[in-house]
Write an enzyme that holds these catalytic residues in place. Structure first.
Site, PDB file in Angstrom:
ATOM      1  N   ARG A  78       0.946   2.611   0.708  1.00  0.00           N
ATOM      2  CA  ARG A  78       0.604   1.259   0.847  1.00  0.00           C
ATOM      3  C   ARG A  78       0.751   0.561  -0.642  1.00  0.00           C
ATOM      4  NH1 ARG A  78      -5.200  -1.656   2.818  1.00  0.00           N
ATOM      5  NH2 ARG A  78      -4.182  -3.752   2.304  1.00  0.00           N
ATOM      6  N   ARG A  87       0.828  -3.638   6.534  1.00  0.00           N
ATOM      7  CA  ARG A  87       0.695  -2.219   5.706  1.00  0.00           C
ATOM      8  C   ARG A  87       0.932  -1.158   6.391  1.00  0.00           C
ATOM      9  NH1 ARG A  87      -5.310  -4.798   5.781  1.00  0.00           N
ATOM     10  NH2 ARG A  87      -3.779  -6.419   5.793  1.00  0.00           N
ATOM     11  N   ASP A  90      -4.347   1.096   6.281  1.00  0.00           N
ATOM     12  CA  ASP A  90      -5.509   0.329   5.824  1.00  0.00           C
ATOM     13  C   ASP A  90      -6.565   1.274   6.334  1.00  0.00           C
ATOM     14  OD1 ASP A  90      -7.007  -1.756   4.861  1.00  0.00           O
ATOM     15  OD2 ASP A  90      -7.481  -2.625   6.865  1.00  0.00           O
ATOM     16  N   ASP A  92     -10.805   1.452   6.029  1.00  0.00           N
ATOM     17  CA  ASP A  92     -12.096   0.769   5.632  1.00  0.00           C
ATOM     18  C   ASP A  92     -13.304   1.422   5.875  1.00  0.00           C
ATOM     19  OD1 ASP A  92     -10.930  -1.757   4.776  1.00  0.00           O
ATOM     20  OD2 ASP A  92     -10.820  -2.374   6.878  1.00  0.00           O
TER      21      ASP A  92
END
Length: 151
Positions: A78, A87, A90, A92
């Site tokens: 990334r 991307r 990702d 989170d």
């Protein structure tokens, strides 16, 4: 040990393989949601994402999980060029049992998770207690796309 949830998404390259590799590299995984294909939210014009949510039973703190997330993103190549841009991966930190964090680089629970079907639908598959009413096979722009191991 405490419950924690991470959201993973990819819309560049072999999206499913990137998600599978990231999940395989995580410690303490106890469950993986079905895969959902989702429309991008915000940012420039870009292709659809594949998304999953992963449940962990871990002793790691939210801060330690952020380091794991950033490491997984780096391993997937990334590059952060455009906010909310396309991307390879990702990751989170959504929620960590017993922790609330409000710092410039980390907010837990994730501040926008309840606004995002691509998070709440797969989270609802794993933790209906945290995502009540979101145990749907699809929501607007969120479509079930099989399991991580296959179609």
């Amino acid at each position: 040990m405490k419950r924690a949830f991470l959201a993973l998404g990819s819309n560049l390259g072999d999206r499913r393989a990137l998600l599978a590799a990231a999940v395989a590299a995580l410690d303490d995984v106890v469950a993986v949601s079905p895969v959902y294909e989702t429309d991008p939210v915000g940012g420039p014009t870009q292709g659809p994402y594949l998304n999953v949510v992963v449940e962990l039973r871990t002793e790691s703190s939210a801060r330690e999980l952020l380091k794991v997330a950033l490491g997984a993103e780096a391993a997937a190549g990334r590059r952060r060029r455009v906010r909310w841009g396309p991307r390879t991966l990702d990751v989170d930190v959504l929620w960590v049992e017993g922790e609330t964090v409000d710092e410039p680089d980390l907010t837990v629970p994730h501040p926008r998770m309840s606004e995002r079907g691509f998070v709440m639908v797969p989270l609802g598959d794993l933790a209906p207690d945290l995502a009540p009413g979101w145990t749907l096979d699809s929501a607007e722009g969120v479509h079930r796309a099989g399991e991580l191991g296959g179609a």
